[in-house]
Design a protein around this motif. Structure first.
Motif, PDB file in Angstrom:
ATOM      1  N   HIS A  30      26.166 -20.392  24.931  1.00 16.23           N
ATOM      2  CA  HIS A  30      27.265 -20.508  23.958  1.00 16.23           C
ATOM      3  C   HIS A  30      27.019 -21.756  23.128  1.00 16.23           C
ATOM      4  N   GLY A  31      26.245 -21.581  22.046  1.00 16.11           N
ATOM      5  CA  GLY A  31      25.839 -22.726  21.247  1.00 16.11           C
ATOM      6  C   GLY A  31      24.928 -23.629  22.055  1.00 16.11           C
ATOM      7  N   GLU A  32      25.288 -24.917  22.145  1.00 23.62           N
ATOM      8  CA  GLU A  32      24.511 -25.855  22.930  1.00 23.62           C
ATOM      9  C   GLU A  32      25.014 -25.953  24.369  1.00 23.62           C
ATOM     10  N   ARG A  33      25.962 -25.117  24.712  1.00 26.62           N
ATOM     11  CA  ARG A  33      26.524 -25.114  26.054  1.00 26.62           C
ATOM     12  C   ARG A  33      26.400 -23.721  26.664  1.00 26.62           C
ATOM     13  N   TRP A  34      26.968 -23.543  27.840  1.00 22.94           N
ATOM     14  CA  TRP A  34      26.906 -22.272  28.545  1.00 22.94           C
ATOM     15  C   TRP A  34      28.293 -21.908  29.077  1.00 22.94           C
ATOM     16  N   GLN A  35      28.524 -20.630  29.207  1.00 22.13           N
ATOM     17  CA  GLN A  35      29.746 -20.153  29.848  1.00 22.13           C
ATOM     18  C   GLN A  35      29.394 -19.697  31.256  1.00 22.13           C
ATOM     19  N   LEU A  36      30.051 -20.321  32.242  1.00 16.28           N
ATOM     20  CA  LEU A  36      29.703 -20.135  33.650  1.00 16.28           C
ATOM     21  C   LEU A  36      30.699 -19.207  34.348  1.00 16.28           C
ATOM     22  N   ASN A  37      30.158 -18.285  35.144  1.00 17.59           N
ATOM     23  CA  ASN A  37      30.970 -17.350  35.913  1.00 17.59           C
ATOM     24  C   ASN A  37      31.072 -17.853  37.357  1.00 17.59           C
ATOM     25  N   LEU A  38      32.129 -18.629  37.640  1.00 21.79           N
ATOM     26  CA  LEU A  38      32.331 -19.161  38.984  1.00 21.79           C
ATOM     27  C   LEU A  38      32.626 -18.063  39.996  1.00 21.79           C
ATOM     28  N   TRP A  39      33.304 -17.019  39.558  1.00 14.12           N
ATOM     29  CA  TRP A  39      33.608 -15.907  40.476  1.00 14.12           C
ATOM     30  C   TRP A  39      32.333 -15.302  41.038  1.00 14.12           C
ATOM     31  N   GLU A  40      31.387 -15.020  40.134  1.00 16.07           N
ATOM     32  CA  GLU A  40      30.134 -14.392  40.548  1.00 16.07           C
ATOM     33  C   GLU A  40      29.291 -15.348  41.385  1.00 16.07           C
ATOM     34  N   ALA A  41      29.309 -16.628  41.035  1.00 17.98           N
ATOM     35  CA  ALA A  41      28.541 -17.610  41.804  1.00 17.98           C
ATOM     36  C   ALA A  41      29.043 -17.689  43.241  1.00 17.98           C
ATOM     37  N   ASN A  42      30.351 -17.610  43.424  1.00 20.19           N
ATOM     38  CA  ASN A  42      30.898 -17.635  44.782  1.00 20.19           C
ATOM     39  C   ASN A  42      30.663 -16.312  45.506  1.00 20.19           C
ATOM     40  N   ARG A  43      30.756 -15.214  44.783  1.00 20.00           N
ATOM     41  CA  ARG A  43      30.486 -13.914  45.403  1.00 20.00           C
ATOM     42  C   ARG A  43      29.045 -13.856  45.906  1.00 20.00           C
ATOM     43  N   ARG A  44      28.120 -14.308  45.091  1.00 23.85           N
ATOM     44  CA  ARG A  44      26.704 -14.224  45.460  1.00 23.85           C
ATOM     45  C   ARG A  44      26.351 -15.093  46.657  1.00 23.85           C
TER      46      ARG A  44
END
Length: 270
Positions: free
Chosen positions: A211-225
């Motif tokens: 997302h431009g110079e940053r990122w959008q992080l999916n905490l839900w998926e990170a915890n699920r994995r």
């Protein structure tokens, strides 16, 4: 896989439950911001004692939420959350720690586990991920607080592994509820977070969107994995999919409300 649904208590409190937990008779809930007595910017069901809100009002709110869930507010055990990866085993003599006074909460802890019936474990959130855990075989429960620091430190995974160590919990038996938190739609992170994420997850690219110079992080998926990685069955993980930043009429959001807001609570007891 269960569902996450909102309920309205007769005392005016709105809170969410996981249907598979409820089917097992587990008393639990994730509070909303609706139905309490706090004034703005904490309006209205603020459960956080460390926010600057009036302590007596917060205690009133905690009593209301506990009553709605069906648990004794005086017995609630809470923690001084520090965005770490420490899991605390809780026993009867700790009942009530932090229930009314923040300085009495268990220090430096971001996850609580117990196998003592009727002992409520409660942590607090305003964008970070609440994770509830139930082992129906060995009768144990846990709750973890997973912001980005806790997520990359795998606090949720460590909570289940701690239950395995202390209660003989098998990950494949566990029911997991991942509650409302800031979603991938709203959670932008910088290179500091990305560096930690790359170090902690082999397939980190699947957890973010540029997302431009940053990122959008999916905490839900990170915890699920991280749970699936140790043997938790995907079919036993329920992700609420509710973004706190998108729904500030129902939940508190530290980011969407510029850091001046209340806290929801996630509670569970055998």
């Amino acid at each position: 896989m269960g569902e996450f649904i909102l309920k309205h208590s007769p005392n005016g409190v709105w809170f969410g439950i996981f249907t598979d937990f409820a089917a097992e008779g587990v008393k639990h809930g994730v509070s909303s911001r609706v139905g309490g007595k706090s004034a703005p910017p904490f309006a209205s069901l603020n459960l956080g004692l460390h926010t600057g809100d009036d302590a007596e009002t917060v205690w009133h709110n905690r009593q209301m939420f506990s009553r709605a869930v069906g648990l004794p507010a005086e017995q609630i055990i809470t923690a001084e959350q520090v965005h770490g990866d420490i899991v605390q085993v809780v026993s009867e003599h700790q009942a009530g720690r932090g229930a009314k006074h923040y300085h009495e909460a268990i220090k430096g802890t971001d996850a609580l586990i117990t196998n003592i019936p009727g002992l409520p474990l409660m942590l607090f959130f305003a964008d970070c991920v609440p994770v509830l855990i139930f082992d129906p075989v060995n009768k144990a429960v846990g709750v973890s607080h997973a912001g980005w620091k806790g997520t990359v430190a795998k606090i949720t995974q460590k909570t289940v592994l701690s239950m395995q160590q202390h209660y003989n919990t098998k990950p494949q038996d566990c029911l997991i509820g991942i509650g409302p938190s800031i979603g991938p739609c709203c959670y932008e992170v910088d290179e500091v977070v990305m560096t930690k994420l790359r170090a902690g997850f082999t397939q980190w690219e699947e957890l973010v969107a540029p997302h431009g110079e940053r990122w959008q992080l999916n905490l839900w998926e990170a915890n699920r994995r991280q749970l699936v990685e140790i043997g938790v069955l995907d079919s036993k993980i329920t992700v609420s999919g509710v973004c706190t930043a998108c729904n500030t009429d129902i939940f508190f959001s530290h980011r969407a409300e510029a850091g001046r807001t209340g806290r929801i609570g996630a509670v569970i007891a055998l």
